[in-house]
Design a protein around this motif. Structure first.
Motif, PDB file in Angstrom:
ATOM      1  N   MET A 232      -6.297   0.026  -5.661  1.00 53.14           N
ATOM      2  CA  MET A 232      -4.980  -0.417  -5.065  1.00 53.14           C
ATOM      3  C   MET A 232      -5.488  -1.382  -3.809  1.00 53.14           C
ATOM      4  SD  MET A 232      -1.933  -0.241  -5.723  1.00 53.14           S
ATOM      5  CE  MET A 232      -0.326  -0.327  -4.978  1.00 53.14           C
ATOM      6  N   LEU A 233      -6.469  -0.987  -3.204  1.00 56.56           N
ATOM      7  CA  LEU A 233      -6.915  -1.853  -1.926  1.00 56.56           C
ATOM      8  C   LEU A 233      -7.385  -3.114  -2.729  1.00 56.56           C
ATOM      9  CD1 LEU A 233      -7.626  -1.516   0.911  1.00 56.56           C
ATOM     10  CD2 LEU A 233      -9.838  -0.878   0.354  1.00 56.56           C
ATOM     11  N   GLY A 234      -8.187  -3.112  -3.904  1.00 57.22           N
ATOM     12  CA  GLY A 234      -8.754  -4.347  -4.487  1.00 57.22           C
ATOM     13  C   GLY A 234      -7.512  -5.096  -5.030  1.00 57.22           C
ATOM     14  N   VAL A 235      -6.793  -4.627  -5.631  1.00 52.93           N
ATOM     15  CA  VAL A 235      -5.653  -5.184  -6.146  1.00 52.93           C
ATOM     16  C   VAL A 235      -4.528  -6.074  -4.970  1.00 52.93           C
ATOM     17  CG1 VAL A 235      -3.322  -4.938  -7.342  1.00 52.93           C
ATOM     18  CG2 VAL A 235      -5.368  -3.887  -8.256  1.00 52.93           C
ATOM     19  N   LEU A 236      -4.399  -5.487  -4.084  1.00 50.17           N
ATOM     20  CA  LEU A 236      -3.566  -5.876  -2.868  1.00 50.17           C
ATOM     21  C   LEU A 236      -4.192  -6.665  -2.012  1.00 50.17           C
ATOM     22  CD1 LEU A 236      -1.382  -2.510  -1.741  1.00 50.17           C
ATOM     23  CD2 LEU A 236      -0.815  -4.394  -3.483  1.00 50.17           C
ATOM     24  N   GLY A 237      -5.431  -6.461  -2.167  1.00 43.63           N
ATOM     25  CA  GLY A 237      -6.275  -7.461  -1.072  1.00 43.63           C
ATOM     26  C   GLY A 237      -5.895  -7.207   0.459  1.00 43.63           C
ATOM     27  N   SER A 238      -5.508  -6.013   0.474  1.00 40.24           N
ATOM     28  CA  SER A 238      -5.050  -5.456   1.925  1.00 40.24           C
ATOM     29  C   SER A 238      -5.258  -4.197   2.179  1.00 40.24           C
ATOM     30  CB  SER A 238      -3.634  -6.306   2.342  1.00 40.24           C
ATOM     31  OG  SER A 238      -3.005  -5.224   3.071  1.00 40.24           O
ATOM     32  N   GLY A 239      -5.268  -3.405   3.136  1.00 37.82           N
ATOM     33  CA  GLY A 239      -5.139  -2.162   3.672  1.00 37.82           C
ATOM     34  C   GLY A 239      -3.602  -1.836   3.396  1.00 37.82           C
ATOM     35  N   PHE A 240      -3.658  -0.679   3.105  1.00 36.36           N
ATOM     36  CA  PHE A 240      -2.011  -0.079   3.021  1.00 36.36           C
ATOM     37  C   PHE A 240      -1.977   1.433   3.497  1.00 36.36           C
ATOM     38  CE2 PHE A 240      -4.145   0.742  -0.698  1.00 36.36           C
ATOM     39  CZ  PHE A 240      -3.834   2.180  -1.248  1.00 36.36           C
ATOM     40  N   ARG A 241      -0.742   1.719   3.596  1.00 37.99           N
ATOM     41  CA  ARG A 241      -0.357   3.295   4.089  1.00 37.99           C
ATOM     42  C   ARG A 241       0.895   3.639   3.257  1.00 37.99           C
ATOM     43  NH1 ARG A 241       4.344   2.824   6.839  1.00 37.99           N
ATOM     44  NH2 ARG A 241       4.725   0.977   7.896  1.00 37.99           N
ATOM     45  N   PRO A 242       1.042   4.811   2.907  1.00 33.62           N
ATOM     46  CA  PRO A 242       2.171   5.351   2.410  1.00 33.62           C
ATOM     47  C   PRO A 242       3.401   4.996   3.241  1.00 33.62           C
ATOM     48  CG  PRO A 242       0.785   6.921   2.486  1.00 33.62           C
ATOM     49  CD  PRO A 242       0.054   5.867   3.493  1.00 33.62           C
ATOM     50  N   ALA A 243       4.672   4.488   2.183  1.00 41.13           N
ATOM     51  CA  ALA A 243       5.773   4.380   3.331  1.00 41.13           C
ATOM     52  C   ALA A 243       6.550   5.356   3.729  1.00 41.13           C
ATOM     53  CB  ALA A 243       6.853   3.628   2.396  1.00 41.13           C
ATOM     54  N   THR A 244       7.088   5.188   5.073  1.00 39.87           N
ATOM     55  CA  THR A 244       7.738   6.408   5.549  1.00 39.87           C
ATOM     56  C   THR A 244       9.044   6.906   4.902  1.00 39.87           C
ATOM     57  OG1 THR A 244       9.075   5.170   6.925  1.00 39.87           O
ATOM     58  CG2 THR A 244       6.936   5.875   7.970  1.00 39.87           C
ATOM     59  N   ASP A 245       9.397   7.900   5.048  1.00 41.62           N
ATOM     60  CA  ASP A 245      10.644   8.522   4.430  1.00 41.62           C
ATOM     61  C   ASP A 245      11.726   7.402   4.561  1.00 41.62           C
ATOM     62  OD1 ASP A 245       9.532  10.523   3.463  1.00 41.62           O
ATOM     63  OD2 ASP A 245      10.205  12.086   5.022  1.00 41.62           O
ATOM     64  N   ASP A 246      11.979   6.934   5.931  1.00 44.58           N
ATOM     65  CA  ASP A 246      12.968   6.065   6.359  1.00 44.58           C
ATOM     66  C   ASP A 246      12.908   4.605   5.461  1.00 44.58           C
ATOM     67  OD1 ASP A 246      14.146   7.766   8.181  1.00 44.58           O
ATOM     68  OD2 ASP A 246      13.316   6.884  10.026  1.00 44.58           O
ATOM     69  N   GLU A 247      11.711   4.243   5.481  1.00 42.70           N
ATOM     70  CA  GLU A 247      11.338   2.807   4.765  1.00 42.70           C
ATOM     71  C   GLU A 247      11.751   3.132   3.468  1.00 42.70           C
ATOM     72  OE1 GLU A 247       7.670   1.160   7.374  1.00 42.70           O
ATOM     73  OE2 GLU A 247       7.333   2.764   5.644  1.00 42.70           O
ATOM     74  N   ILE A 248      11.370   4.286   2.757  1.00 41.84           N
ATOM     75  CA  ILE A 248      11.682   4.414   1.350  1.00 41.84           C
ATOM     76  C   ILE A 248      13.483   4.457   1.239  1.00 41.84           C
ATOM     77  CG2 ILE A 248      11.692   6.300  -0.361  1.00 41.84           C
ATOM     78  CD1 ILE A 248       9.084   7.290   0.593  1.00 41.84           C
ATOM     79  N   ARG A 249      14.005   5.389   2.366  1.00 39.40           N
ATOM     80  CA  ARG A 249      15.415   5.424   1.807  1.00 39.40           C
ATOM     81  C   ARG A 249      16.255   3.924   2.348  1.00 39.40           C
ATOM     82  NH1 ARG A 249      19.318   8.262   0.615  1.00 39.40           N
ATOM     83  NH2 ARG A 249      18.061   9.926  -0.099  1.00 39.40           N
ATOM     84  N   ASN A 250      15.410   3.271   3.155  1.00 38.78           N
ATOM     85  CA  ASN A 250      16.327   2.023   3.358  1.00 38.78           C
ATOM     86  C   ASN A 250      15.844   1.040   2.209  1.00 38.78           C
ATOM     87  OD1 ASN A 250      17.124   2.845   5.999  1.00 38.78           O
ATOM     88  ND2 ASN A 250      15.304   1.912   7.125  1.00 38.78           N
ATOM     89  N   THR A 251      14.960   1.067   1.623  1.00 41.13           N
ATOM     90  CA  THR A 251      14.677   0.084   0.648  1.00 41.13           C
ATOM     91  C   THR A 251      15.024   0.569  -0.788  1.00 41.13           C
ATOM     92  OG1 THR A 251      12.418  -0.338   1.629  1.00 41.13           O
ATOM     93  CG2 THR A 251      12.551  -1.100  -0.385  1.00 41.13           C
ATOM     94  N   PHE A 252      15.255   1.753  -1.183  1.00 34.07           N
ATOM     95  CA  PHE A 252      15.399   2.177  -2.669  1.00 34.07           C
ATOM     96  C   PHE A 252      16.801   2.896  -2.485  1.00 34.07           C
ATOM     97  CE2 PHE A 252      10.722   2.040  -2.300  1.00 34.07           C
ATOM     98  CZ  PHE A 252      10.522   1.259  -3.443  1.00 34.07           C
ATOM     99  N   GLY A 253      17.302   3.551  -1.292  1.00 36.52           N
ATOM    100  CA  GLY A 253      18.480   4.071  -1.347  1.00 36.52           C
ATOM    101  C   GLY A 253      18.559   5.578  -1.945  1.00 36.52           C
ATOM    102  N   ALA A 254      17.199   5.924  -2.077  1.00 40.84           N
ATOM    103  CA  ALA A 254      16.863   7.318  -2.493  1.00 40.84           C
ATOM    104  C   ALA A 254      15.612   7.994  -1.934  1.00 40.84           C
ATOM    105  CB  ALA A 254      16.824   7.210  -4.185  1.00 40.84           C
ATOM    106  N   ASP A 255      15.582   9.253  -2.082  1.00 36.96           N
ATOM    107  CA  ASP A 255      14.204   9.749  -1.820  1.00 36.96           C
ATOM    108  C   ASP A 255      12.991   9.571  -2.493  1.00 36.96           C
ATOM    109  OD1 ASP A 255      15.468  10.945   0.513  1.00 36.96           O
ATOM    110  OD2 ASP A 255      15.931  12.783  -0.209  1.00 36.96           O
TER     111      ASP A 255
END
Ligand SMILES: [Zn+2]
Length: 487
Positions: A232-255
């Motif tokens: 995934m690091l190679g594909v994104l070409g950037s570091g990454f972290r798991p999204a937080t619960d708040d970010e998930i709810r705000n973006t997808f409207g679900a858990d």
């Protein structure tokens, strides 16, 4: 090369990793204690003016530091270590390929002489940022890498980039359109597969991650697979972290347990296995899933190999099964091209009169790791069995009967003649019981052992043995050097 390095060089190349030690001097100037010297060596390579001075290979043995998040004792996960590293500079890609190949072959010879069992494998360049890299992995009882090999011997790779072919899922009947299904309280793939009576391999798993620039991306793998962080690091070409619960709810409207790729506004990076077939996905609504979701028809995604291979997958080259082993990485070689010479402005004047960037590669061996591997691969229940080429001493001479002048004199003369013949000799003339001395000799594991004692000397002989063999032989004291040379 200095260990203490001005941070400016690292700022110019834009390498920024948490494992790099950073410090400030009393005037506030920033420095790093690097774990690799591309910046330093490329900076000095600016002395190269003309194509006539190329190619060049520079190497050193040096102390490296690394702010290891989980340091351990021993020789593997340490914060300070010695590396052999070399750097090649060429006019063009063709030259780089030649320098790379020379190193590759030299590394094979080095590890063979060190007596290691090793595999050269395609590897993930990681923080080196190279385009092509090969690692040298040694199967071992301990280690931080996982070596993936085909049982038929035609494939070997580090798990970070290894490819495997998993079984084909048992797909349910095809649907013309996705169908909503209620899945109350279901948060795991196992529970989902059981509730719906479907094969876990016919479901998908959504993993929302956030890149360092703050962009949220939805990773999608088969339900029975794991997302490979390195891929995934190679594909994104950037570091990454798991999204937080708040970010998930705000973006997808679900858990997190109900996410899927249909109708989302973020980029979806899906494993290429999901390109064909219909899968169960989350519905982006708590307690609901979708049946019969098809890539292309129901959602768009960027398809990449982002799954972690699993033991038992089929080899990408043949029909054989993949086998996993813990391994130690003892060497790594990289082609990095102009990755460092461009930002550091290391150029030369080519034959055509044009100014060009040096084309580079870097190549490293960890001597401590080589030693750790030799110990892991070669020990027995009594201790280390050193390969001759890297043993701290070739011959361990034990002088028994410390009280006897004759024994001591013969032991010292045997040691002196071995030393004269070019062997490194360890002489144990301590006043200790024979059992203790033998146990210590086995533990330290020098390849050859010579025991001088009253008993054998009555026949003018001494006892000799190889650490890797069992049982003593008796040879004349005057023939010890000849015996040692023949081993
Ligand atoms: Zn194979």
């Amino acid at each position: 090369m200095p260990v203490l390095t001005p941070a400016e060089l690292w700022e110019k190349t834009g390498r920024d990793y948490p494992e790099i030690f950073r410090l400030e001097d009393r005037t506030g100037r920033n420095f790093v204690l690097p774990m690799t010297h591309e910046e330093t060596v490329t900076f000095h390579a600016r002395e190269i003016q003309s194509y006539r001075q190329l190619p060049q290979i520079l190497y050193h043995f040096s102390i490296k530091d690394r702010d290891e998040p989980r340091p351990r004792g021993g020789l593997l996960r340490v914060r300070e270590f010695i590396m052999k590293d070399s750097y090649s500079f060429d006019r063009d890609e063709e030259g780089l390929s030649r320098s790379f190949e020379l190193h590759r072959q030299a590394y094979h010879r080095i590890f063979e002489r060190c007596g290691l069992e090793f595999y050269e494998v395609a590897a993930e360049p990681g923080i080196m940022g190279g385009r092509e890299s090969q690692g040298f992995l040694c199967p071992s009882g301990s280690g931080e890498n996982t070596l993936v090999t085909c049982e038929r011997g035609d494939y070997a790779a580090d798990i970070e980039i290894a490819r495997g072919v998993p079984r084909v899922p048992d797909f349910p009947e095809r649907r013309e359109a996705p169908e909503k299904v209620e899945t109350p309280g279901v948060t795991t793939i196992e529970a989902l597969a059981e509730l719906l009576g479907v094969d876990a391999a016919a479901t998908s798993k959504a993993m929302p991650v956030v890149k360092t620039d703050g962009t949220l991306v939805l990773g999608l793998v088969r339900g029975d697979d794991r997302l490979s962080e390195s891929k995934m690091l190679g594909v994104l070409g950037s570091g990454f972290r798991p999204a937080t619960d708040d970010e998930i709810r705000n973006t997808f409207g679900a858990d997190g347990g109900s996410l899927g790729p249909v109708g989302v506004s973020v980029e979806v990076v899906a494993d290429e296995l999901l390109r064909d077939g219909q899968y169960v996905t989350g519905a982006n609504r708590d307690g609901w899933h979708l049946l019969g979701v098809e890539a292309g028809r129901d959602y768009e995604a960027r398809f990449e190999d982002i799954r972690e291979p699993r033991e038992g997958d089929v080899c990408p080259e043949c029909e054989g099964r993949l086998h996993f082993q813990t391994a130690i990485e003892v060497g790594h070689i990289f082609k990095f091209g102009t990755r460092y010479s461009k930002p550091l402005e290391a150029t030369f004047l080519d034959e055509d009169g044009k100014e060009k960037s040096l084309v580079g590669g870097s190549y490293g061996i960890g001597p401590g790791r080589v030693m750790a591997t030799a110990v892991e691969q070669g020990h027995d229940e009594n201790g280390i069995v050193w390969p001759r080429a890297i043993a701290p001493y070739d011959v361990h001479v034990i002088s028994l009967d410390a009280g006897s002048d004759e024994v001591r004199a013969i032991a010292e003369s045997v040691a002196a003649s071995l030393d004269e013949a070019g062997d490194d000799v360890l002489l144990d003339d301590r006043d200790q019981r024979p059992g203790e001395k033998f146990a210590d000799a086995d533990l330290m594991g020098c390849p050859l052992r010579v025991t001088v004692g009253k008993k054998s000397l009555e026949d003018g002989a001494v006892d000799v043995r190889e650490r890797a063999a069992t049982g003593d032989e008796r040879v004349r004291a005057s023939d010890v050097v000849k015996w040692a040379v023949e081993r």
